[in-house]
Enzyme design. Structure first.
Site, PDB file in Angstrom:
ATOM      1  N   ASP A   1       3.222  -2.059  -4.212  1.00  0.00           N
ATOM      2  CA  ASP A   1       3.282  -2.304  -2.773  1.00  0.00           C
ATOM      3  C   ASP A   1       4.551  -1.664  -2.199  1.00  0.00           C
ATOM      4  OD1 ASP A   1       4.837  -4.279  -4.131  1.00  0.00           O
ATOM      5  OD2 ASP A   1       4.946  -5.458  -2.303  1.00  0.00           O
ATOM      6  N   GLU A   2       4.481  -1.360  -0.929  1.00  0.00           N
ATOM      7  CA  GLU A   2       5.617  -0.906  -0.121  1.00  0.00           C
ATOM      8  C   GLU A   2       6.332   0.322  -0.701  1.00  0.00           C
ATOM      9  OE1 GLU A   2       7.019  -4.691   2.448  1.00  0.00           O
ATOM     10  OE2 GLU A   2       7.895  -4.597   0.442  1.00  0.00           O
TER      11      GLU A   2
END
EC number: 3.2.1.52
Length: 595
Positions: free
Chosen positions: A401-402
């Site tokens: 993620d991210e």
């Protein structure tokens, strides 16, 4: 020493009053995200949300005021104030400053109506009352499920649950779905039917909660109960804050009372890797503690030095405890981003010739490992093998993620790999990376899982029958399900319990996804009403708690309870509960839990 902080005009006004003269003090602290000096000091260094500010000499009992701010954000509440503030003196000493008032202790709104049905969360699928009641102070039944619940009741001061002279419970076997059960409650005895151990356990949980919420006067009738989803989870971030093992086992107890059955153990992130693995011992040894004199500074810490790690025996203890509660434990190792600690311990996971300038949303640079570096794969594959083998559930969460924008675009080795594999964008290379690592997981006999971004890239993402966790919103989960992935819905706007409850400045928590009230936890559709066919791929619901501003274990509970009741309701019930009924039931449950 005195330290005070107030929120004013989108800044943090800080006042230090020293009880003695201090020369060349440096103010050290962390915030929710990247901070900046507005006036009264000069920035010395910064790592993500951690900042060091040079102050002038402090004179005994003379207040000194300086101001901090956030890059692009206005502080929303007390959780945004300095975390674990301390002074480093000119002679190298460390002085911890008093913490600002922390934590929030919400009380559920007083219900405007009284709930007339069974006082249970989650609500059963069907309840057919006879109109009679029976006085019960305990039960009599000798099965593993009833004994497990008796032990749970004892730990939570809700016993005695079993006694030789208790109300008789007769166990029967029936052809029922997984985790389903029926209870026929009469004044003479209770008949419980289930098709597996999970059904027996949840039937016993229902009996325990009826004992508590109805104060021993249990309604007679028939309960037929089947969970809506197989995955009913709760996540805990133990990387940003090290929770004691006893706190995690207590969380598992809370989950069991609410019929949640999946614990997502997040012990690796930018700030630490906390599992004592044998293949790469330096990873946890060099990152388990953060603060003065350590590789990672006091990011998200409550003191100049904080942290800890979990031994393999700790993990086995947790897994065994969870097993008695019909809960499976899924670990997460978190790559390729959110890997600041890993990359600092193993700098050869990054291209030394990378001229990119990517920065994570938390303000970190160089927090991503490079899939074009051979050392990266030595480490990732070793992590996947050892961590995956420790957890018998057989599901390994890989993170993903991210990822910062344009990651790897300044790396010659990454660009060469992309050309070789026919990849064009950061997302393409991320998908290729996750697919390769997922293949290793499958070869190890496990199933991969990841956050929603793992589906990105023109190569169709991670693949390999991976389970994806949708967090930015429900829409991303629907999209992944349409693409054929099994999906656990974890939308931040509804089930991220590190979000503040309200916009009150005296509240506590983050607000980037919005403010999440008890009502918000049920105000969403797990499956789109116009696409009921997605039920075959949307396998469950999960709450999350991230620990950027948690510095004490006790701060966890008022953030989870009562909002975790909404997560439990969405995961189990086939129909939505009304906000009024949820508030009414939350009052009873919160009273029981806090007792």
């Amino acid at each position: 020493m005195k330290f005070e902080c107030s929120i004013k005009d989108a800044r943090l006004d800080c006042v230090v009053i020293s009880d003695h003269n201090i020369s060349r003090p440096v103010f050290c602290t962390s915030g929710i995200t990247r901070m900046t000096v507005i006036h009264g000091g000069e920035q010395v260094t910064q790592t993500g949300s951690y900042i060091e500010v040079q102050l002038p000499d402090l004179i005994e009992e003379v207040p000194y005021t300086f101001s901090l701010g956030y890059d692009g954000y206005a502080p929303a509440n007390r959780a945004w104030m300095p975390l674990g503030p301390y002074l480093r003196t000119g002679d190298g000493g460390v002085i911890q400053l008093p913490p600002v008032r922390s934590g929030f202790h919400p009380v559920p709104d007083e219900p405007t109506t009284s709930f007339s049905g069974l006082k249970l969360i989650p609500q059963p699928t069907h309840w057919s009352p006879t109109g009679q009641t029976v006085l019960v102070n305990s039960y009599s039944c000798e099965t593993d499920a009833m004994r497990f619940v008796a032990a749970l009741a004892e730990r939570q001061n809700q016993g005695p649950f079993l006694r030789p002279d208790g109300h008789p419970v007769i166990m029967e076997t029936a052809d029922l779905p997984h985790d389903a059960y029926t209870l026929a409650i009469t004044s003479e005895h209770i008949t419980m039917a289930a098709g597996d151990a999970g059904g027996q356990f949840y039937g016993a949980i229902t009996l325990l909660m009826l004992l508590q919420t109805h104060k021993g006067e249990i309604p007679c009738g028939t309960i037929t109960d089947t969970p809506r989803f197989a995955w009913r989870g709760q996540h805990l971030d133990c990387a940003r804050h090290f929770y004691k093992l006893e706190t995690i086992t207590q969380l598992l107890d809370l989950m069991a009372l609410l019929k949640l059955n999946r614990f997502h153990w997040h012990f690796a992130d930018d700030e630490a890797f906390r599992l004592q693995i044998e293949c790469l011992p330096q990873l946890w040894q060099q990152t388990q503690m953060r603060g003065e004199g350590h590789l990672v500074p006091a990011i998200f810490s409550g003191s100049p030095l904080a942290g800890g790690s979990y031994s393999k025996d700790d993990a086995r203890t947790l897994i065994a405890h969870a097993k008695t509660l019909n809960i499976e434990v899924m670990p997460e190792i978190e790559v390729p981003a959110h890997a600041l600690a890993l990359a600092q311990v193993f700098p050869d996971t990054r291209d030394p010739d990378d001229v990119g300038s990517e920065r994570s949303v938390q303000g970190y640079t160089a927090n991503v490992v490079n899939p074009a570096m051979p050392r990266t794969w030595d480490i990732l594959e070793a992590l996947a093998r050892e961590v995956g083998a420790l957890f018998p559930f057989g599901l390994l969460h890989l993170g993903c993620d991210e990822l910062p924008i344009d990651t790897w675009m300044g790396s010659p080795t990454a660009k060469a790999l992309m050309a070789e594999e026919g990849l064009e964008t950061t997302q393409d290379l991320q998908g290729w990376t996750m697919s390769r690592l997922a293949q290793t997981v499958v070869k190890n006999g496990q199933r991969p899982a990841a956050w929603e971004e793992a589906a990105q890239g023109k190569n169709a993402g991670i693949g390999h029958n991976a389970v994806l966790f949708s967090w930015t919103g429900a829409a991303s989960g629907f999209a992944a399900a349409r693409a054929g992935y099994d999906v656990v819905m974890t939308p931040a706007q509804h089930v991220y319990m590190d979000m503040a409850h309200t916009d009150d400045i005296d509240d506590w928590g983050a607000n980037w996804a919005g403010y999440v009230s008890l009502d918000d936890t049920i105000a969403w559709d797990v499956i789109p009403l116009d696409e009921p066919e997605l039920v075959k791929h949307i396998i469950g619901v999960q709450g999350a708690f991230w620990s950027e501003f948690t510095t004490q274990d006790a701060q966890l509970w008022p953030m989870l309870v009562p909002r975790i009741l909404g997560v439990a309701s969405k995961g189990w019930q086939s129909r939505d509960i009304t906000p009024a009924d949820l508030h009414s039931l939350a009052t009873d449950f919160t009273r029981i839990w806090r007792a």
